[in-house]
Design an enzyme around this catalytic site. Structure first.
Site, mmCIF file in Angstrom:
data_model
loop_
_atom_site.group_PDB
_atom_site.id
_atom_site.type_symbol
_atom_site.label_atom_id
_atom_site.label_comp_id
_atom_site.label_asym_id
_atom_site.label_seq_id
_atom_site.Cartn_x
_atom_site.Cartn_y
_atom_site.Cartn_z
ATOM 1 N N ARG A 228 0.860 -1.173 0.000
ATOM 2 C CA ARG A 228 0.000 0.000 0.000
ATOM 3 C C ARG A 228 0.902 1.230 0.000
ATOM 4 O O ARG A 228 1.965 1.222 0.625
ATOM 5 C CB ARG A 228 -0.923 0.032 1.229
ATOM 6 C CG ARG A 228 -2.088 -0.934 1.167
ATOM 7 C CD ARG A 228 -3.109 -0.531 0.109
ATOM 8 N NE ARG A 228 -4.322 -1.343 0.146
ATOM 9 C CZ ARG A 228 -4.484 -2.474 -0.502
ATOM 10 N NH1 ARG A 228 -3.490 -2.968 -1.226
ATOM 11 N NH2 ARG A 228 -5.630 -3.134 -0.429
ATOM 12 N N GLU A 257 -3.824 8.091 -4.252
ATOM 13 C CA GLU A 257 -4.182 7.520 -5.554
ATOM 14 C C GLU A 257 -5.456 8.161 -6.080
ATOM 15 O O GLU A 257 -6.437 8.243 -5.331
ATOM 16 C CB GLU A 257 -4.359 5.999 -5.437
ATOM 17 C CG GLU A 257 -3.069 5.291 -5.048
ATOM 18 C CD GLU A 257 -3.208 3.779 -4.921
ATOM 19 O OE1 GLU A 257 -4.316 3.249 -5.194
ATOM 20 O OE2 GLU A 257 -2.215 3.128 -4.553
ATOM 21 N N HIS A 276 -1.924 0.713 -9.491
ATOM 22 C CA HIS A 276 -2.523 -0.238 -8.550
ATOM 23 C C HIS A 276 -3.241 -1.367 -9.293
ATOM 24 O O HIS A 276 -4.425 -1.646 -9.063
ATOM 25 C CB HIS A 276 -3.491 0.474 -7.605
ATOM 26 C CG HIS A 276 -3.677 -0.234 -6.301
ATOM 27 N ND1 HIS A 276 -3.975 0.412 -5.130
ATOM 28 C CD2 HIS A 276 -3.621 -1.560 -5.965
ATOM 29 C CE1 HIS A 276 -4.092 -0.456 -4.139
ATOM 30 N NE2 HIS A 276 -3.882 -1.669 -4.624
#
Length: 325
Positions: A228, A257, A276
């Protein structure tokens, strides 16, 4: 009993879930409506990517079980859920093959100077430039859960030395040369030529890799983050790259993000960024549904669930990943 579903299913997936829980009502929600629909759920299966009023959902005292369709649980493990009787299960390890492929793609791209060559290609420059090697490197994996273990298996044949840290060190996989407790992170960082982050995001790991940790790494270390973004202090990552202390960084995740347009990371020559996508797979929905259907069967049969989460830790223990506790 109502099961609220919030992940991108087709009718055949809904039919599979209905077959696993024939006495339940299957209710299909969406990211646009899940914050409201969650109040209808006795069981929630999916991943809410939008803000959800978890305190109010918990206070309603209706929701019994959260089956996440993701491995990371930062989307639902809020204090109120942790303190409640709600059972939480995850998709830990379900997409380990894909995450390992993503880590390998980023790593090889950096070591073989692909960002440099991509930029040269745009300029139609056919110039030989230096590259690095993966073979014979020491690779440190932070977090040896399902994803971390699969990365070790994939990277082992490259004549590498694999070291790792984890909360659980009782059973070291054969693909790992040395496994130490999580509190020996500094040892791993100092030993490694390549550091791969594969730990969950929780209160202990938030901002874990900062100024001190970058200084502990060898000069010329390559960092890969498929965990993460918030486990890394991004401003310190930028500084370590700008100074040349880090040779490069492969990032499938970022602190915010989407990565802001004004982030220096976009223009850095030895950085590879992907949005991601580490767990993306053609079979993702099929595999997710297979896991959820099996856990629904187990739940109503009174059997042990796969990937039952220790809510304080924020992830399932190794035995829980296999439905053994």
């Amino acid at each position: 009993m109502r099961i609220v579903i919030c992940y991108p299913v087709e009718q055949r997936h809904l039919d599979q879930l209905q077959a696993a829980a024939p006495h339940c009502e299957i209710f299909l929600s969406s990211q646009e409506t899940i914050a409201r629909d969650l109040f209808l759920a006795d069981i929630f299966c999916g991943h809410a990517k939008v803000p959800v009023p978890w305190p109010e959902v918990v206070a309603q005292n209706k929701l019994q079980w959260i089956q996440s369709s993701a491995a990371g649980l930062d989307h639902c493990l809020v204090p109120e859920v942790i303190a409640s009787e709600i059972v939480v299960t995850s998709a830990s390890g379900l997409f380990a093959d894909q995450v390992a492929e993503q880590a390998l793609a980023l790593l090889l791209g950096l070591l073989r100077s692909m960002p440099v060559f991509f930029r040269a290609q745009q300029k139609k420059e056919f110039i030989r430039r230096p590259t690095g090697d993966l073979h014979h490197k020491t690779i440190g994996i932070v977090g040896l859960g399902g994803n971390g273990t699969r990365m070790a298996e994939v990277l082992r044949p490259w004549k590498t030395r694999i070291i790792a840290t984890d909360m659980f060190v009782d059973e070291k996989p054969d693909c790992v040369d040395e496994l130490r407790p999580a509190d020996q992170l500094d040892w791993l960082l100092a030993e490694s030529d390549i550091v791969i982050l594969a730990m969950p995001l929780n209160s202990q790991t938030h901002g874990m890799i900062g100024k001190k940790e970058f200084a502990t790494m060898k000069k010329g270390t390559t960092l890969i983050n498929v965990a993460r973004g918030q486990v890394v202090v991004e401003s310190e990552l930028v500084s370590a790259l700008a100074s040349g202390h880090l040779a490069g960084a492969g990032l499938d995740v970022t602190e915010v993000e989407p990565l802001p347009l004004d982030s220096p990371l976009w223009e850095m020559p030895h950085v590879m960024i992907t949005p991601h996508v580490g767990a993306q797979a053609k079979r993702r929905v099929d595999d997710s549904t297979n896991l959820i259907a099996e856990n629904l069967r187990r739940y109503f049969a009174g059997e042990t669930l796969i990937n039952r989460v220790d809510k304080v830790l924020g992830y399932p223990t190794p035995r829980a990943r296999h439905g053994l506790e």
